[in-house]
Design a protein around this motif. Structure first.
Motif, short mmCIF file in Angstrom:
data_model
loop_
_atom_site.label_atom_id
_atom_site.label_comp_id
_atom_site.label_asym_id
_atom_site.label_seq_id
_atom_site.Cartn_x
_atom_site.Cartn_y
_atom_site.Cartn_z
N LEU A 476 39.40 92.70 -38.85
CA LEU A 476 39.36 93.33 -40.16
C LEU A 476 40.78 93.76 -40.53
N GLU A 477 41.19 93.50 -41.74
CA GLU A 477 42.51 93.90 -42.22
C GLU A 477 42.35 94.88 -43.38
N GLN A 478 42.89 96.07 -43.21
CA GLN A 478 42.83 97.08 -44.26
C GLN A 478 44.23 97.23 -44.85
N VAL A 479 44.37 96.87 -46.11
CA VAL A 479 45.65 96.91 -46.80
C VAL A 479 45.59 98.03 -47.83
N THR A 480 46.48 99.00 -47.71
CA THR A 480 46.46 100.13 -48.63
C THR A 480 47.76 100.91 -48.51
N GLU A 481 48.11 101.60 -49.56
CA GLU A 481 49.18 102.59 -49.50
C GLU A 481 48.61 104.00 -49.68
N TYR A 482 47.31 104.14 -49.48
CA TYR A 482 46.68 105.45 -49.42
C TYR A 482 47.37 106.26 -48.32
N PRO A 483 47.67 107.54 -48.50
CA PRO A 483 47.26 108.46 -49.55
C PRO A 483 48.18 108.50 -50.76
N PHE A 484 49.21 107.63 -50.78
CA PHE A 484 50.13 107.61 -51.91
C PHE A 484 49.52 106.88 -53.11
N ARG A 485 48.49 106.08 -52.84
CA ARG A 485 47.76 105.36 -53.87
C ARG A 485 46.27 105.62 -53.68
N ASP A 486 45.46 105.19 -54.67
CA ASP A 486 44.04 105.51 -54.66
C ASP A 486 43.17 104.27 -54.47
N THR A 487 43.75 103.18 -53.96
CA THR A 487 42.99 101.94 -53.78
C THR A 487 43.11 101.45 -52.34
N VAL A 488 42.08 100.74 -51.90
CA VAL A 488 42.03 100.18 -50.55
C VAL A 488 41.45 98.77 -50.64
N SER A 489 42.06 97.83 -49.94
CA SER A 489 41.55 96.45 -49.86
C SER A 489 41.24 96.12 -48.40
N ILE A 490 40.07 95.56 -48.17
CA ILE A 490 39.62 95.26 -46.81
C ILE A 490 39.19 93.81 -46.74
N ALA A 491 39.79 93.03 -45.85
CA ALA A 491 39.41 91.64 -45.62
C ALA A 491 38.74 91.51 -44.26
N LEU A 492 37.61 90.80 -44.23
CA LEU A 492 36.85 90.63 -42.99
C LEU A 492 36.98 89.20 -42.49
N HIS A 493 37.08 89.08 -41.16
CA HIS A 493 37.21 87.76 -40.54
C HIS A 493 36.33 87.71 -39.29
N ASP A 541 35.72 87.30 -46.63
CA ASP A 541 35.15 88.27 -47.55
C ASP A 541 36.12 89.42 -47.77
N ARG A 542 36.17 89.91 -49.00
CA ARG A 542 37.14 90.96 -49.33
C ARG A 542 36.45 92.07 -50.12
N ILE A 543 36.71 93.30 -49.67
CA ILE A 543 36.19 94.49 -50.33
C ILE A 543 37.35 95.18 -51.03
N GLU A 544 37.13 95.57 -52.28
CA GLU A 544 38.12 96.35 -53.02
C GLU A 544 37.50 97.71 -53.36
N VAL A 545 38.24 98.77 -53.05
CA VAL A 545 37.76 100.12 -53.29
C VAL A 545 38.79 100.86 -54.13
N SER A 546 38.32 101.56 -55.14
CA SER A 546 39.20 102.37 -55.97
C SER A 546 38.57 103.75 -56.14
N PHE A 547 39.35 104.78 -55.87
CA PHE A 547 38.88 106.15 -56.00
C PHE A 547 39.44 106.77 -57.27
N ASP A 548 38.60 107.49 -57.97
CA ASP A 548 39.02 108.22 -59.17
C ASP A 548 39.43 109.62 -58.74
N ILE A 549 40.75 109.85 -58.67
CA ILE A 549 41.28 111.11 -58.17
C ILE A 549 42.17 111.73 -59.23
#
Length: 683
Positions: A476-493, A541-549
């Protein structure tokens, strides 16, 4: 941490060297000495595996930590951990004799108590997470000596010191090492040691630090029971609890409801106190690091007792600490003992990393998503704030409102004048050895498994995960600049298609979360702080998550104001004048003086505008912050520096002086001098 009674001996007021100098923030630029990597053969890493579930009669838990080595840092987190590796985290043994080649934990005649185990407890997971051969070899030397030199009766470690406490730390090292390497020496040594301890404890019971930190050994006892099923280990667990401090009872009738003075703790020699010892039940139970370690006790014991009341007691315990000693950074004050709610009080770096570790364990046992919020608040604010950018110097105590780091006496309860300097071992060297576990153990807790065969995103930072789900290897690859950003991308293999539940934590500060899989929206509401996606997962498969902060103003219980955006606190940075006090081998001790005004308040109705910038090679950088918040404020000339060089608690109901002025706020962890809790102006 463990020598508050000796602060005068270790913290005399030496001549101040006022040679103006700027602290280098370049990675690895501290002056070096030649070092040859040990020739020890480092075992290969173990293959990815499933987590181990609790064996009956132990109670099940909602989340299972993945075996050590399952998670590798990426992105900004990897850069931060490499800074640690090229700073004191990876090279401390080259400049500090306490963990150098004469350490008692290497068979030498040097320091033989907690510092060697503390050092390796962070060095080992750092080395394997970064796959760094040199760091692995350094850690291996300590592990090999420990495993290859057991005593005939089952005791291990330096013969010069038979205290139970430092062995509790080394046991944590050994269980991580076993997960990483499958070394066959670990389980037999632990089994013999626990048999020895079960027989010896009735005549040589826990005392002092070990009595108040018994829960750290319980971690290792339960780990071994889950692998061997030896019923004698449950007897040992019960004996440790019987001899150890009852933290759950203490918090049920909490005796420390205000800042404690040395006199109240019995540490004031002028009033007949015993500052030459200081290891009384009162001083040890009010000790900040002991409390940080102690909060994991009730959930850990719930695994043995099976009682929900034990598991859930941590919620009330954290509320008690927040009420009487809480700081905006997610942890309580204690410098060195519990010190009230003023943002000018400090918290020890040891307490920060130990609180993170306690909460990481408690998160798995309770499943309480609010604990994850607290971990992120501490990790992304208090942890980076404790260090210079290159991690070659650290503080013993940090303050949310920190206007100066100098030899002034400060507001400390029992610490000495070096407490908030940046250096090699300001005030006392426990944090020098122990801070190393903070980032590596956070990395190891980013993802966990569920007993039903799922995976859960517990904390957010860039990483890769290698594990086994339902017998199928999954990357699993989690790509994000959280906590500086509010989005997270997760790719599954996954190696082949496999169905399992995947849980995504929704932070408590998010007003909502938007989730999609391969571009298709997922319509699911959080339950107990997690969104669950159940489906057949395929490679790619890819998951995109966005938080409203929202960037918002938060009022503290004392009426001050803080500025928050998700996990990050935004603070007013004070211009810093770094002055080298004295050289310390590869590093130095520094005082930091303010070079700009700090006594300002936020304008009552001023809006906040947050601007994102690139995350720099130094993630928590004052020079290049990853995000800034602009607003406006007023000077508050009545808010003055207290005698001793710290800011008085922010006053209420003052009137600002002059016109509004623009303010630029940066993340807390990037500013070494800062105002976090602002006065509230009269409207």
């Amino acid at each position: 941490m463990n020598d508050f009674h000796n602060s005068d001996a270790g913290c005399s007021r030496r001549a101040l060297l006022r040679s103006c100098s700027h602290l280098s923030v370049a990675l690895g630029l501290a002056p070096g000495i030649a070092w040859a990597a040990p020739t020890t053969t480092v075992p290969l890493a173990a293959a990815p595996r499933s987590p181990v579930q609790n064996r009956a009669p132990l109670a099940p838990q909602p989340f299972l930590p993945l075996p050590s080595g399952s998670i590798r840092p990426a992105g900004w987190l990897e850069r931060q951990m490499r800074i640690q590796a090229t700073g004191m985290g990876g090279r401390l043994d080259e400049t500090w004799p306490d963990v150098g080649p004469n350490s008692g934990w290497l068979g030498g005649t040097g320091e033989s108590w907690e510092r060697g185990p503390y050092f390796v407890d962070g060095l080992l997971p750092l080395a394997w997470a970064l796959d760094d051969p040199g760091l692995k070899a350094k850690a291996q030397r300590f592990v090999d000596w420990t495993l290859d030199h057991p005593q005939p009766d089952g005791m291990f470690g330096p013969r010069a010191n038979d205290d139970w406490w430092p062995r509790m730390v080394m046991l944590k090292v050994l269980i991580q090492y076993h997960d990483l390497t499958d070394d066959p020496r670990v389980v037999p040594l632990m089994s013999r040691y626990f048999t020895h301890q079960l027989n010896a404890l009735p005549g040589r019971p826990l005392k002092d630090w070990g009595r108040f930190r018994w829960q750290d050994e319980l971690v290792a006892v339960l780990w071994l029971y889950n692998r061997t099923g030896d019923a004698q280990l449950l007897k040992l667990a019960a004996l440790l609890r019987a001899q150890g401090w009852n933290w759950q009872r203490e918090y049920a009738d909490f005796p420390f409801k205000a800042k404690l003075s040395a006199e109240e703790l019995g540490l004031d020699e002028t009033k007949g106190g015993n500052s030459a010892n200081g290891l009384t039940d009162r001083t040890l139970s009010a000790h900040g690091v002991n409390n940080a370690m102690g909060v994991k006790t009730s959930p850990l014991w719930s695994i043995v007792s099976g009682r929900a009341a034990d598991r859930d007691a941590i919620t009330a315990e954290l509320a008690v600490l927040d009420r009487y000693h809480g700081l905006p950074i997610g942890i309580f004050s204690a410098d060195e003992h519990l010190a009230g709610t003023s943002p000018s009080q400090g918290i020890e770096t040891c307490a920060i990393v130990e609180m993170m570790y306690s909460l990481e364990l408690a998160l798995a046992i309770t499943g309480d998503a609010a604990i994850a919020d607290r971990i992120e608040r501490i990790a992304y604010n208090a942890l980076p704030a404790a260090f210079t950018d290159d991690m070659w110097a650290h503080q013993y105590d940090q303050q949310p409102n920190q206007i100066k780091c100098s030899l002034a006496r400060g507001p400390w309860t029992t610490n000495g004048p070096e407490a908030n300097l940046f250096g090699l071992e300001p005030h006392f060297g426990c944090c020098t050895a122990n801070f190393h576990q903070g980032w590596p153990k956070l990395n190891a807790s980013l993802w966990m498994a569920t007993p039903e065969g799922g995976l859960a995103a517990m904390l957010y930072a860039p990483c890769t995960v290698s594990t086994v789900v339902g017998g199928v290897p999954v990357r699993l690859e989690q790509v994000t600049e959280y906590p500086f950003r509010d989005t997270v991308s997760i790719a599954l293999h996954p190696r082949r298609d496999i169905a399992f539940p995947l849980l995504l934590r929704v932070p408590g500060w998010a007003r909502s979360a938007t989730v999609s899989v391969n571009g298709a929206p997922v319509h699911a509401s959080p339950a107990r702080g997690f969104i669950t996606i159940q489906r057949l997962w395929r490679a790619g498969d890819r998951i995109e998550v966005s938080f409203d902060i929202e960037t918002c103003r938060v009022e503290t219980a004392e009426g001050a104001s803080t500025v928050e955006h998700g996990a990050l606190l935004y603070v007013l940075p004070i211009e810093e004048n770094w002055e080298k006090w004295r050289p310390r081998g590869l590093t130095a001790d520094w005082q930091v003086y303010p070079a700009s005004a700090w006594n300002v308040a936020l304008a009552p109705d001023a809006p906040f505008r947050r601007t994102e910038r690139p995350v720099s090679p130094i993630p928590f950088s004052r020079r290049s912050p990853a995000a800034v918040v602009t607003t406006s404020g007023h000077a508050v000339p009545e808010w003055i520096e207290a005698h001793g060089g710290y800011a008085e608690p922010p006053p209420r109901g003052l009137k600002g002086a002059g016109d509004q002025r623009p303010l630029t706020l940066i993340p807390y962890g990037a500013a070494k001098l800062r105002v976090t809790a602002f006065p509230t102006l009269a409207t």
